[in-house]
Design a protein around this motif. Structure first.
Motif, short mmCIF file in Angstrom:
data_model
loop_
_atom_site.label_atom_id
_atom_site.label_comp_id
_atom_site.label_asym_id
_atom_site.label_seq_id
_atom_site.Cartn_x
_atom_site.Cartn_y
_atom_site.Cartn_z
N TYR A 233 -8.64 -46.38 -0.11
CA TYR A 233 -9.99 -46.07 0.37
C TYR A 233 -10.11 -46.23 1.88
N ASP A 234 -9.32 -47.13 2.48
CA ASP A 234 -9.33 -47.25 3.93
C ASP A 234 -8.85 -45.96 4.59
N ALA A 235 -7.83 -45.34 3.98
CA ALA A 235 -7.34 -44.06 4.51
C ALA A 235 -8.43 -43.00 4.42
N ALA A 236 -9.19 -43.02 3.33
CA ALA A 236 -10.27 -42.04 3.19
C ALA A 236 -11.34 -42.25 4.25
N VAL A 237 -11.71 -43.50 4.51
CA VAL A 237 -12.72 -43.79 5.53
C VAL A 237 -12.23 -43.31 6.90
N ARG A 238 -10.96 -43.58 7.20
CA ARG A 238 -10.40 -43.13 8.47
C ARG A 238 -10.43 -41.60 8.57
N SER A 239 -10.05 -40.93 7.50
CA SER A 239 -10.01 -39.47 7.49
C SER A 239 -11.41 -38.87 7.56
N MET A 240 -12.34 -39.45 6.83
CA MET A 240 -13.71 -38.93 6.79
C MET A 240 -14.42 -39.08 8.13
N ALA B 195 -12.51 -36.62 2.09
CA ALA B 195 -11.09 -36.34 2.25
C ALA B 195 -10.28 -37.63 2.34
N LEU B 196 -9.15 -37.65 1.67
CA LEU B 196 -8.30 -38.83 1.65
C LEU B 196 -7.32 -38.85 2.82
N GLU B 197 -7.00 -37.68 3.35
CA GLU B 197 -6.11 -37.63 4.52
C GLU B 197 -6.71 -36.67 5.55
N PRO B 198 -6.39 -36.87 6.83
CA PRO B 198 -7.08 -36.15 7.90
C PRO B 198 -7.03 -34.63 7.78
N GLY B 199 -6.00 -34.08 7.15
CA GLY B 199 -5.91 -32.64 6.99
C GLY B 199 -6.83 -32.07 5.93
N GLY B 200 -7.50 -32.92 5.16
CA GLY B 200 -8.43 -32.46 4.15
C GLY B 200 -7.78 -31.78 2.98
N VAL C 23 -6.44 -33.52 0.19
CA VAL C 23 -6.75 -34.28 -1.03
C VAL C 23 -8.01 -35.10 -0.76
N SER C 24 -8.87 -35.25 -1.77
CA SER C 24 -10.06 -36.10 -1.64
C SER C 24 -9.96 -37.29 -2.59
N VAL C 25 -10.85 -38.24 -2.43
CA VAL C 25 -10.82 -39.44 -3.25
C VAL C 25 -11.21 -39.13 -4.69
N ASP C 26 -11.05 -40.13 -5.55
CA ASP C 26 -11.31 -39.95 -6.97
C ASP C 26 -12.73 -40.32 -7.35
N LYS C 27 -13.64 -40.34 -6.40
CA LYS C 27 -15.05 -40.67 -6.64
C LYS C 27 -15.93 -39.73 -5.83
N VAL C 28 -17.21 -39.70 -6.15
CA VAL C 28 -18.19 -39.09 -5.26
C VAL C 28 -18.23 -39.97 -4.00
N ARG D 186 -3.30 -46.36 9.83
CA ARG D 186 -2.85 -46.80 11.14
C ARG D 186 -3.03 -45.73 12.21
N ASP D 187 -2.62 -44.49 11.92
CA ASP D 187 -2.54 -43.46 12.96
C ASP D 187 -3.63 -42.40 12.88
N GLY D 188 -4.19 -42.17 11.68
CA GLY D 188 -5.23 -41.16 11.56
C GLY D 188 -4.75 -39.74 11.79
N ARG D 189 -3.48 -39.45 11.50
CA ARG D 189 -2.92 -38.11 11.67
C ARG D 189 -2.76 -37.41 10.33
N PRO D 190 -2.79 -36.07 10.31
CA PRO D 190 -2.63 -35.34 9.05
C PRO D 190 -1.29 -35.61 8.39
N VAL D 191 -1.32 -35.71 7.07
CA VAL D 191 -0.13 -35.91 6.26
C VAL D 191 -0.06 -34.76 5.26
N LEU D 192 1.09 -34.14 5.13
CA LEU D 192 1.25 -33.04 4.18
C LEU D 192 1.53 -33.63 2.80
N MET D 193 0.54 -33.57 1.92
CA MET D 193 0.68 -34.16 0.59
C MET D 193 1.39 -33.17 -0.34
#
Length: 570
Positions: free
Chosen positions: A72-79, A90-95, A97-102, A483-490
């Protein structure tokens, strides 16, 4: 006619009235009234302030040392990086994947990090504050039915309830959900006292918000709320049905509003919801977080650690529910049962009284919640927030009812009773606070030192690639995102569901958009690659292990693009 049987000296409005009149005239009678009002106000405000302060201290003690939940910390950073990411959670900065909740709760966490900067403290602060605010709100809810003594005892029980403190330390949504559940009940009781319907509708909207925060866990209180509405709304049958119906419509509109709007966006223009089997938000909500949670089974090791059944809450093994909730639950069962027997024998609370309605409400909430949670196979301590207010309220009501027959000495007796009942939970609460424990859920799979080495290596060798790294799982990538807030290719979502084709990954690598990958070779090697997503298989076959060069454990980081199998590389 609905009657309120709270003690007269518990009515704050009656106490404040003379105090306001004192500003107009200063007759001897007014002076005496002013003094009486000040005393009555002090007897309520000061103890409640002390109880709330104690609860806040336990929740904020060494708050900066509480462990994080990278998911969830990654989601907050990405959002916090774009409006698109904010809306979809969004769960990662590239948007991708999203989290498993509203993402309703996460919006508050994003606001916090925007105000105070990104840190673990800022991310968790909304949850801690929600848990603190619930203490005086529960006091007022119980007070309206059973008086000041019961209200203060309930607030004290919630303030030091170890399970509530444990969850308030976490960056999950459960503490805010708990506050909203209490707020919905409070609105219904206020509406009953004022003989108005709109608070019932507002309670439905609040429950819709609670659903947006923690989905079906928030609705465990639902049957008890329905009974509370049925027992407190006065007037004709038509008026009762309209109130209940309007409240239910408000719940549906608020609870399903974001889901409906977000689902209108094509999948290619929004993230894939984590846990969804087909990319649908509806599937994530009603299947992954609904049916699967009820019918899903835990592993044999998890069942051995925490076997289902009511006795799980009185066990010191596994999650140690005995310390976090068991002793308080036992007190609620004993005090609630004795208080019920005393009240029935003395005929204190007629069927039409607000106290009787509140007793039915809290009793139903407690029984329903414990019954459901005791039979869950995939149980987590944070889920207890769905029932912690009911446990605390029953303890408070029990103390208030038993202290009432000796009213002139009730303050001393109630104080001693509260101290005796809460002594053991208070000791456990201090342990949770001192050890800054939480139930954040997903732990980090990489140490801070290794994470720093990984980030430094990628920064030095990543060039101008679009993605900092590719990853075979959210769990591996989340700490790096934080840590970095950069896009990750999931490459995959929950359960290894493919998010990317092998051809697309090959194109991204050939174009220099991604150079490295965080992969888990073990499961693929064990199955001969048959259980791996195509993109993960391609990555393992077209990469070499560079973990040693990055100062990491073997099998962690791979350099993409090599035509030689990674098994030969070192």
């Amino acid at each position: 006619m609905l009657t309120d049987h709270a003690d007269e000296d518990d009515r704050i409005g009656e106490a404040v009235g003379p105090l306001m009149e004192a500003t107009v005239r200063r007759s001897p009678r007014t002076v005496r009234g002013t003094r009486s009002a000040i005393v009555a106000l002090a007897l309520t405000v000061l103890p409640l302030a002390l109880i709330t302060a104690a609860g806040a201290t336990l929740r904020l003690w060494s708050f900066d040392r509480v462990g994080a939940n990278p998911f969830y910390d990654a989601a907050v950073r990405s959002m916090s990086l774009s409006w698109h990411n904010l809306f979809f959670g969004a769960l990662e900065p590239g948007g991708q994947v999203s989290v498993d909740k509203v993402p309703a709760d996460l919006w508050l966490q994003v606001l916090s990090v925007r105000l105070f900067g990104f840190s673990g403290v800022a991310v968790r602060l909304p949850e801690a504050l929600a848990s603190i605010v619930a203490i005086p709100l529960l006091y007022d809810l119980v007070r309206r039915g059973f008086g000041r003594t019961a209200g203060l005892a309930a607030a004290a029980a919630l303030a030091i309830l170890p399970a509530a403190i444990l969850t308030a330390h976490s960056d999950t949504m459960d503490s805010l959900m708990m506050l909203l559940d209490v707020a919905a009940a409070w609105l219904i009781v206020v509406g009953a006292q004022q003989r108005r319907v709109w608070p019932v509708v507002a309670a439905g909207a609040v429950m819709g918000l609670a659903f947006d925060v923690k989905l079906f866990e928030a609705l465990i209180v639902g049957p008890a709320l329905v009974l509370l509405v049925a027992l407190t709304v006065t007037g004709s049958a038509r008026r009762r049905l309209l109130a209940a119906g309007a409240g239910f419509v408000a719940l549906l509109i608020v609870g399903l509003g974001w889901i409906a709007v977000a689902s209108l966006t094509p999948l290619g223009q929004r993230p894939w919801p984590f846990g969804s089997a087909d990319g649908s938000i509806w599937n994530m909500v009603f299947a992954y977080n609904g049916v699967d949670r009820l019918s899903g089974s835990a592993s044999a090791a998890a069942l051995k650690l925490d076997p289902p059944g009511v006795l799980r809450f009185f066990s010191s093994g596994g999650h140690d529910y005995l310390a976090t909730v068991g002793t308080m639950l036992l007190a609620a069962i004993v005090l609630g049962g004795v208080a019920l027997a005393v009240a029935v024998r003395g005929r204190r609370y007629p069927a039409g009284s607000l106290a009787a309605a509140c007793a039915v409400f809290f009793g139903t909430w407690l029984v329903t919640g414990i019954a459901l949670l005791s039979h869950m196979q995939r149980m987590q301590p944070r889920y207890l927030e769905a029932v912690t207010p009911a446990i605390a309220a029953v303890v408070g009501i029990g103390i208030g009812v038993l202290a009432r027959p000796v009213r002139r000495r009730s303050a001393l007796i109630a104080t001693c009773g509260v101290a005796a009942v809460l002594a053991v939970p208070a000791a456990s609460a201090l342990t949770v606070a001192r050890q800054h424990r939480s139930d954040a859920g997903l732990p980090s799979r990489i140490s801070p030192q290794a994470l720093d080495r990984l980030a430094a290596f990628l920064a030095a060798n990543g060039g101008r690639s679009r993605y900092e790294v590719a990853s075979s799982s959210v769990e591996r990538a989340a700490p790096l995102i934080v840590r970095d807030g950069r896009p990750v290719l999931m490459l995959t979502s929950e359960g290894g569901r493919p998010l990317l084709s092998a051809a697309r990954l090959a194109t991204e690598v050939a174009g220099g958009h991604v150079r490295y990958a965080l992969l888990a070779r073990g499961p693929c090697a064990a199955s001969g690659g048959s259980t791996c997503a195509p993109a993960v298989r391609w990555a393992l076959r077209h990469s070499r292990d560079v973990s040693a060069a990055a100062g990491l454990a073997p099998g962690t980081l791979y350099r993409l693009g090599s035509t030689s199998p990674s098994a030969r590389s070192g």
